[in-house]
Design a protein around this motif. Structure first.
Motif, PDB file in Angstrom:
ATOM      1  N   GLU A  31       1.074  -1.510  -0.321  1.00 18.26           N
ATOM      2  CA  GLU A  31      -0.264   0.786  -0.083  1.00 18.26           C
ATOM      3  C   GLU A  31       0.949   0.705   0.184  1.00 18.26           C
ATOM      4  OE1 GLU A  31      -3.188   2.265  -0.152  1.00 18.26           O
ATOM      5  OE2 GLU A  31      -2.555   0.289  -0.480  1.00 18.26           O
ATOM      6  N   GLN A  32       1.665   1.533   0.647  1.00 18.95           N
ATOM      7  CA  GLN A  32       3.153   2.427   0.707  1.00 18.95           C
ATOM      8  C   GLN A  32       3.936   2.309  -0.603  1.00 18.95           C
ATOM      9  OE1 GLN A  32       5.360   2.627   3.970  1.00 18.95           O
ATOM     10  NE2 GLN A  32       3.679   2.037   5.445  1.00 18.95           N
ATOM     11  N   ILE A  33       4.080   1.764  -1.544  1.00 19.42           N
ATOM     12  CA  ILE A  33       4.465   1.610  -2.405  1.00 19.42           C
ATOM     13  C   ILE A  33       3.457   2.374  -3.538  1.00 19.42           C
ATOM     14  CG2 ILE A  33       5.554   0.592  -4.513  1.00 19.42           C
ATOM     15  CD1 ILE A  33       6.629  -0.820  -2.268  1.00 19.42           C
ATOM     16  N   ARG A  34       2.359   1.737  -2.916  1.00 20.39           N
ATOM     17  CA  ARG A  34       0.971   2.273  -4.136  1.00 20.39           C
ATOM     18  C   ARG A  34       1.162   3.935  -3.659  1.00 20.39           C
ATOM     19  NH1 ARG A  34      -3.886   3.757  -4.027  1.00 20.39           N
ATOM     20  NH2 ARG A  34      -3.393   4.125  -1.876  1.00 20.39           N
ATOM     21  N   ARG A  35       1.367   4.294  -2.593  1.00 15.84           N
ATOM     22  CA  ARG A  35       1.091   5.395  -2.734  1.00 15.84           C
ATOM     23  C   ARG A  35       2.862   6.848  -2.915  1.00 15.84           C
ATOM     24  NH1 ARG A  35      -1.185   6.577   2.597  1.00 15.84           N
ATOM     25  NH2 ARG A  35      -1.755   8.456   1.733  1.00 15.84           N
ATOM     26  N   GLY A  36       3.612   5.926  -3.541  1.00 14.12           N
ATOM     27  CA  GLY A  36       4.170   6.499  -4.410  1.00 14.12           C
ATOM     28  C   GLY A  36       5.249   6.365  -3.107  1.00 14.12           C
ATOM     29  N   ALA A  37       5.662   5.216  -2.230  1.00 14.75           N
ATOM     30  CA  ALA A  37       6.773   4.936  -0.969  1.00 14.75           C
ATOM     31  C   ALA A  37       7.905   4.791  -2.164  1.00 14.75           C
ATOM     32  CB  ALA A  37       6.923   4.011   0.081  1.00 14.75           C
ATOM     33  N   ARG A  38       9.205   5.215  -2.259  1.00 15.36           N
ATOM     34  CA  ARG A  38      10.896   4.708  -3.329  1.00 15.36           C
ATOM     35  C   ARG A  38      11.823   4.141  -2.200  1.00 15.36           C
ATOM     36  NH1 ARG A  38      11.706   7.759  -7.355  1.00 15.36           N
ATOM     37  NH2 ARG A  38       9.735   9.130  -8.497  1.00 15.36           N
ATOM     38  N   GLY A  39      10.963   3.312  -1.292  1.00 15.95           N
ATOM     39  CA  GLY A  39      12.240   2.521   0.058  1.00 15.95           C
ATOM     40  C   GLY A  39      11.270   2.466   1.510  1.00 15.95           C
ATOM     41  N   LEU A  40      11.596   1.839   1.844  1.00 16.73           N
ATOM     42  CA  LEU A  40      11.599   1.888   3.366  1.00 16.73           C
ATOM     43  C   LEU A  40      12.871   1.991   4.442  1.00 16.73           C
ATOM     44  CD1 LEU A  40       9.178  -0.045   4.994  1.00 16.73           C
ATOM     45  CD2 LEU A  40      10.903  -1.680   5.322  1.00 16.73           C
ATOM     46  N   LYS A  41      11.777   2.675   5.597  1.00 20.26           N
ATOM     47  CA  LYS A  41      12.907   3.539   6.363  1.00 20.26           C
ATOM     48  C   LYS A  41      12.581   2.480   7.522  1.00 20.26           C
ATOM     49  CE  LYS A  41      15.606   5.674   9.062  1.00 20.26           C
ATOM     50  NZ  LYS A  41      15.339   7.105   9.263  1.00 20.26           N
ATOM     51  N   VAL A  42      14.003   2.135   7.894  1.00 24.96           N
ATOM     52  CA  VAL A  42      13.830   1.218   9.505  1.00 24.96           C
ATOM     53  C   VAL A  42      14.609   2.249  10.601  1.00 24.96           C
ATOM     54  CG1 VAL A  42      14.348  -1.090  10.637  1.00 24.96           C
ATOM     55  CG2 VAL A  42      13.837  -0.872   7.894  1.00 24.96           C
ATOM     56  N   HIS A  43      14.617   1.896  11.982  1.00 24.17           N
ATOM     57  CA  HIS A  43      14.873   2.949  13.077  1.00 24.17           C
ATOM     58  C   HIS A  43      15.075   1.928  13.730  1.00 24.17           C
ATOM     59  CE1 HIS A  43      16.480   6.368  15.072  1.00 24.17           C
ATOM     60  NE2 HIS A  43      16.209   6.926  14.712  1.00 24.17           N
ATOM     61  N   PRO A  44      16.023   1.049  14.037  1.00 25.98           N
ATOM     62  CA  PRO A  44      15.641  -0.170  15.369  1.00 25.98           C
ATOM     63  C   PRO A  44      15.486   0.590  16.775  1.00 25.98           C
ATOM     64  CG  PRO A  44      17.202  -0.820  14.227  1.00 25.98           C
ATOM     65  CD  PRO A  44      17.090   0.188  13.319  1.00 25.98           C
ATOM     66  N   ALA A  45      16.269   1.603  16.877  1.00 24.21           N
ATOM     67  CA  ALA A  45      16.264   2.408  18.500  1.00 24.21           C
ATOM     68  C   ALA A  45      14.413   2.729  18.844  1.00 24.21           C
ATOM     69  CB  ALA A  45      17.414   3.467  18.678  1.00 24.21           C
ATOM     70  N   VAL A  46      13.975   3.291  17.618  1.00 22.95           N
ATOM     71  CA  VAL A  46      12.224   3.694  17.399  1.00 22.95           C
ATOM     72  C   VAL A  46      11.476   2.871  17.663  1.00 22.95           C
ATOM     73  CG1 VAL A  46      11.266   5.495  16.356  1.00 22.95           C
ATOM     74  CG2 VAL A  46      13.226   6.578  16.623  1.00 22.95           C
ATOM     75  N   GLN A  47      12.406   1.703  16.809  1.00 17.87           N
ATOM     76  CA  GLN A  47      11.428   0.950  16.714  1.00 17.87           C
ATOM     77  C   GLN A  47      11.091  -0.331  17.426  1.00 17.87           C
ATOM     78  OE1 GLN A  47      12.176  -0.328  12.701  1.00 17.87           O
ATOM     79  NE2 GLN A  47       9.197   1.138  12.019  1.00 17.87           N
ATOM     80  N   PHE A  48      12.140  -0.439  18.516  1.00 19.42           N
ATOM     81  CA  PHE A  48      12.232  -1.261  19.812  1.00 19.42           C
ATOM     82  C   PHE A  48      12.531  -2.687  19.107  1.00 19.42           C
ATOM     83  CE2 PHE A  48      10.673   2.252  21.974  1.00 19.42           C
ATOM     84  CZ  PHE A  48      12.544   2.401  22.462  1.00 19.42           C
ATOM     85  N   VAL A  49      13.180  -2.356  17.999  1.00 18.18           N
ATOM     86  CA  VAL A  49      12.992  -3.820  17.158  1.00 18.18           C
ATOM     87  C   VAL A  49      14.971  -4.136  16.377  1.00 18.18           C
ATOM     88  CG1 VAL A  49      12.245  -3.647  15.286  1.00 18.18           C
ATOM     89  CG2 VAL A  49      12.215  -6.157  15.583  1.00 18.18           C
ATOM     90  N   GLY A  50      15.111  -5.318  16.896  1.00 14.91           N
ATOM     91  CA  GLY A  50      16.700  -5.690  16.349  1.00 14.91           C
ATOM     92  C   GLY A  50      16.716  -5.523  14.641  1.00 14.91           C
ATOM     93  N   PRO A  51      17.819  -5.094  13.909  1.00 13.07           N
ATOM     94  CA  PRO A  51      17.841  -5.236  12.135  1.00 13.07           C
ATOM     95  C   PRO A  51      17.635  -6.490  11.862  1.00 13.07           C
ATOM     96  CG  PRO A  51      19.962  -4.414  13.243  1.00 13.07           C
ATOM     97  CD  PRO A  51      19.211  -4.867  14.396  1.00 13.07           C
ATOM     98  N   ASP A  52      18.023  -7.977  12.523  1.00  9.75           N
ATOM     99  CA  ASP A  52      18.922  -9.031  12.474  1.00  9.75           C
ATOM    100  C   ASP A  52      17.115  -9.767  13.483  1.00  9.75           C
ATOM    101  OD1 ASP A  52      19.150  -8.302  15.556  1.00  9.75           O
ATOM    102  OD2 ASP A  52      21.104  -9.347  15.275  1.00  9.75           O
ATOM    103  N   HIS A  53      16.314  -8.817  13.949  1.00 11.30           N
ATOM    104  CA  HIS A  53      15.083  -9.821  14.099  1.00 11.30           C
ATOM    105  C   HIS A  53      14.724 -10.624  12.982  1.00 11.30           C
ATOM    106  CE1 HIS A  53      11.271 -10.890  15.922  1.00 11.30           C
ATOM    107  NE2 HIS A  53      12.009 -10.901  17.036  1.00 11.30           N
ATOM    108  N   PRO A  54      14.060 -12.359  13.156  1.00  9.34           N
ATOM    109  CA  PRO A  54      13.152 -12.802  11.951  1.00  9.34           C
ATOM    110  C   PRO A  54      12.141 -12.044  11.536  1.00  9.34           C
ATOM    111  CG  PRO A  54      14.399 -14.657  13.922  1.00  9.34           C
ATOM    112  CD  PRO A  54      13.512 -12.907  14.262  1.00  9.34           C
TER     113      PRO A  54
END
Length: 196
Positions: A31-54
């Motif tokens: 849905e975000q891509i359909r609306r024009g997103a050209r990439g995905l932002k991942v912020h482990p410190a803000v989202q409280f999830v490790g970048p290596d989480h399954p």
């Protein structure tokens, strides 16, 4: 909100963000891509999830299949909570990078306080790019001198830093090398974001 603001405006480029624990992350990403997103932002410190989480790993594979880059907040900055510092250690980004060779990863802040480790990841993996925001002038010079100049992009980290600060560092670090300056400030991002 930002995707609504840029929808139908090709001169504006935005990224989406899907939390790895969201229900139906694939549908949210599409849905975000359909609306024009050209990439995905991942912020482990803000989202409280490790970048290596399954769960995060599944999200990166979805991005690769859709040919959109993942922009990581990468590396500790020294002002985050202790948990954020643990989650953003550069060593934790290698697993996602290595196991998703078809996904492009942009290491935001070039690893911040762990710049050396980020440069090493970019040297080891061709799907790793470096973004320059928040680095000192001497570090920007080092990155431009040591990393693949075809996989480095300017960034400002606005609103935390004014855009002029990052631009000044790139101009000073690339003085006398117009081809490098053009790559970092325009050509590489154009290629990364598939701008025609």
């Amino acid at each position: 909100t930002w995707l609504s603001a840029i929808e139908g405006r090709p001169e504006m480029i935005g990224f989406g963000s899907v939390h790895p624990f969201a229900r139906n992350p694939e549908a949210k990403l599409d849905e975000q891509i359909r609306r024009g997103a050209r990439g995905l932002k991942v912020h482990p410190a803000v989202q409280f999830v490790g970048p290596d989480h399954p769960r995060a790993m599944k999200l990166y594979a979805l991005c690769g299949a859709r040919n959109i880059p993942v922009l990581f907040h990468c590396g500790p900055v020294g002002i985050e909570l202790a948990i954020g510092r643990r989650l953003t250690q550069v060593r934790r980004y290698e697993k996602p990078i290595a196991e998703n060779p078809g996904t492009v990863f942009v290491l935001g802040h070039s690893g911040a306080l762990q710049m050396e480790e980020a440069i090493a990841l970019a040297a080891k993996y061709p799907n790793v790019w470096l973004e320059l925001s928040s680095q000192s002038l001497s570090n920007v010079k080092r990155i431009l001198g040591d990393a693949d100049s075809n996989r480095i992009v300017y960034g400002s980290d606005w609103p935390f830093y004014h855009q002029a600060i990052g631009l000044a560092k790139v101009f000073l670090a690339s003085e006398g090398n117009d081809a490098l300056r053009k790559k970092v400030l325009h050509e590489n991002a154009k290629r990364l974001l598939r701008i025609t």
